[in-house]
Design a protein around this motif. Sequence first.
Motif, mmCIF file in Angstrom:
data_model
loop_
_atom_site.group_PDB
_atom_site.id
_atom_site.type_symbol
_atom_site.label_atom_id
_atom_site.label_comp_id
_atom_site.label_asym_id
_atom_site.label_seq_id
_atom_site.Cartn_x
_atom_site.Cartn_y
_atom_site.Cartn_z
ATOM 1 N N PRO A 74 54.788 -13.402 56.949
ATOM 2 C CA PRO A 74 53.303 -13.560 57.192
ATOM 3 C C PRO A 74 52.789 -12.099 57.720
ATOM 4 C CG PRO A 74 54.103 -15.427 57.772
ATOM 5 C CD PRO A 74 55.348 -14.676 57.646
ATOM 6 N N SER A 75 53.761 -11.682 58.581
ATOM 7 C CA SER A 75 53.415 -10.123 59.378
ATOM 8 C C SER A 75 53.520 -9.325 58.653
ATOM 9 C CB SER A 75 54.346 -10.090 60.743
ATOM 10 O OG SER A 75 55.539 -10.187 60.226
ATOM 11 N N THR A 76 54.607 -9.192 57.582
ATOM 12 C CA THR A 76 54.526 -7.992 56.732
ATOM 13 C C THR A 76 53.443 -7.924 55.842
ATOM 14 O OG1 THR A 76 56.925 -7.900 56.885
ATOM 15 C CG2 THR A 76 55.949 -6.901 55.023
ATOM 16 N N TYR A 77 53.060 -9.248 55.202
ATOM 17 C CA TYR A 77 51.879 -9.457 54.491
ATOM 18 C C TYR A 77 50.477 -8.956 55.077
ATOM 19 C CZ TYR A 77 48.405 -11.355 51.661
ATOM 20 O OH TYR A 77 46.932 -11.748 50.873
ATOM 21 N N ALA A 78 50.390 -9.011 56.410
ATOM 22 C CA ALA A 78 49.341 -8.723 56.851
ATOM 23 C C ALA A 78 49.093 -7.164 57.037
ATOM 24 C CB ALA A 78 49.156 -9.354 58.565
ATOM 25 N N ALA A 79 50.349 -6.668 57.316
ATOM 26 C CA ALA A 79 50.335 -5.025 57.267
ATOM 27 C C ALA A 79 50.047 -4.419 55.970
ATOM 28 C CB ALA A 79 51.643 -4.765 57.697
ATOM 29 N N TYR A 80 50.532 -5.068 54.972
ATOM 30 C CA TYR A 80 50.166 -4.585 53.339
ATOM 31 C C TYR A 80 48.897 -5.150 53.043
ATOM 32 C CZ TYR A 80 54.632 -2.792 52.510
ATOM 33 O OH TYR A 80 56.030 -2.053 52.608
ATOM 34 N N ALA A 81 48.069 -5.895 53.868
ATOM 35 C CA ALA A 81 46.695 -6.446 53.152
ATOM 36 C C ALA A 81 45.846 -5.647 53.011
ATOM 37 C CB ALA A 81 46.275 -7.671 54.296
ATOM 38 N N PRO A 82 45.350 -4.384 53.834
ATOM 39 C CA PRO A 82 44.475 -3.469 53.437
ATOM 40 C C PRO A 82 44.819 -2.880 52.130
ATOM 41 C CG PRO A 82 45.048 -3.337 55.904
ATOM 42 C CD PRO A 82 46.115 -4.274 55.287
ATOM 43 N N ILE A 83 45.974 -2.648 51.971
ATOM 44 C CA ILE A 83 46.529 -1.753 50.742
ATOM 45 C C ILE A 83 46.030 -2.906 49.393
ATOM 46 C CG2 ILE A 83 48.038 -0.800 49.329
ATOM 47 C CD1 ILE A 83 49.364 0.070 52.103
ATOM 48 N N LEU A 84 46.633 -4.005 49.791
ATOM 49 C CA LEU A 84 46.380 -5.153 48.539
ATOM 50 C C LEU A 84 44.890 -5.323 48.205
ATOM 51 C CD1 LEU A 84 49.198 -7.715 49.719
ATOM 52 C CD2 LEU A 84 49.432 -5.880 47.865
ATOM 53 N N SER A 85 44.237 -5.261 49.368
ATOM 54 C CA SER A 85 42.583 -5.478 49.057
ATOM 55 C C SER A 85 42.188 -4.196 48.171
ATOM 56 C CB SER A 85 42.101 -5.668 50.297
ATOM 57 O OG SER A 85 42.014 -4.249 51.060
ATOM 58 N N LEU A 86 42.979 -3.087 48.200
ATOM 59 C CA LEU A 86 42.440 -1.949 47.297
ATOM 60 C C LEU A 86 42.965 -1.910 45.917
ATOM 61 C CD1 LEU A 86 42.428 0.763 49.998
ATOM 62 C CD2 LEU A 86 40.435 -0.498 49.120
ATOM 63 N N GLY A 87 43.740 -3.194 45.683
ATOM 64 C CA GLY A 87 44.340 -3.186 44.480
ATOM 65 C C GLY A 87 45.469 -2.407 44.279
ATOM 66 N N GLY A 88 46.269 -2.626 45.282
ATOM 67 C CA GLY A 88 47.602 -1.652 45.511
ATOM 68 C C GLY A 88 48.817 -2.023 44.840
ATOM 69 N N GLY A 89 48.697 -3.314 44.030
ATOM 70 C CA GLY A 89 49.799 -3.613 43.231
ATOM 71 C C GLY A 89 50.267 -5.275 43.744
ATOM 72 N N GLU A 90 51.077 -5.837 42.841
ATOM 73 C CA GLU A 90 51.454 -7.139 42.994
ATOM 74 C C GLU A 90 52.570 -7.263 43.538
ATOM 75 O OE1 GLU A 90 50.753 -9.038 39.499
ATOM 76 O OE2 GLU A 90 48.554 -8.962 39.406
ATOM 77 N N TRP A 91 53.661 -6.223 43.966
ATOM 78 C CA TRP A 91 54.928 -6.334 44.234
ATOM 79 C C TRP A 91 54.965 -5.381 45.558
ATOM 80 C CZ3 TRP A 91 59.480 -8.707 41.500
ATOM 81 C CH2 TRP A 91 58.800 -9.591 40.459
ATOM 82 N N ILE A 92 55.463 -5.948 46.790
ATOM 83 C CA ILE A 92 55.553 -5.154 47.907
ATOM 84 C C ILE A 92 56.991 -5.532 48.504
ATOM 85 C CG2 ILE A 92 53.191 -4.933 48.477
ATOM 86 C CD1 ILE A 92 53.427 -7.267 50.165
#
Length: 256
Positions: A74-92
């Motif tokens: 969950p902490s990694t997901y939280a770090a990528y959350a700002p990018i994902l909110s901008l449509g940064g992709g579905e794979w991280i």
Amino acid sequence: LIFAPLAFGTVELWSLATVEVLTGVAVVLLVLPVCFYRKTLYIVPGALPLLLLLGFMLLQLLPLPVAVVRFLSPSTYAAYAPILSLGGGEWIPLTINQKATLQEFMRISCYSLFYILTIQLLSISDRLKKTVFTVVGLAAAIALLAIVQQVGSPDKIYWVRAVPDNASPFGPWINPNQFAGFMEMMSPLALGLFLFFRPRVHGRESLRVKVVSFFTMPGSNLYLFLGCAATLMALSVFVSLCRGGILTITFSAFVF
């Protein structure tokens, strides 16, 4: 074994890359006779944990579905959350620093390959003895050079390489703690050989006979060299003024 400590402790990118490439080449040269001449290899103890560790590191580099990453970390997901909110992709990936993770994967892989080389090459008794004596001689030379360097040029490594103003170089290392750590690993080898190769002198003989026998007995020169090597290593740690190193090498010698 010789290049790594002399290359300023192998803490920079160029020296790390050199060690990794040389280790890879050595493994290839080891495997080629196995492929062409059907030579056998020794079983490597601990190979499975090493492979699992490398596999775990490699897994962190692979892109995974967002839902999987959110479940696993969950902490990694939280770090990528700002990018994902901008449509940064579905794979991280699971790592938030892919470059550092890749560098560490390469470094640990190099150490693992070096461990495999050690098992295959140093299982031969004569080769192991030669390697240990080479390492002890190298460590003694580094200790002597470090003491002389501290007196003659305490601000430069090898009298030529400048260091940052806030650094305290000692020997090939930019930090005396690193130098002390190296000597703490090497000094037990010298001390163990020093005790093993001690000349056998009879207790009933006079002091004069004992002294003459000691200096004329085969192997006395080797015994003196090992004693000087062990003393130089310990002395260099004290000269480095590394408090942790002084305490550690004193306690380890007492336990030894």
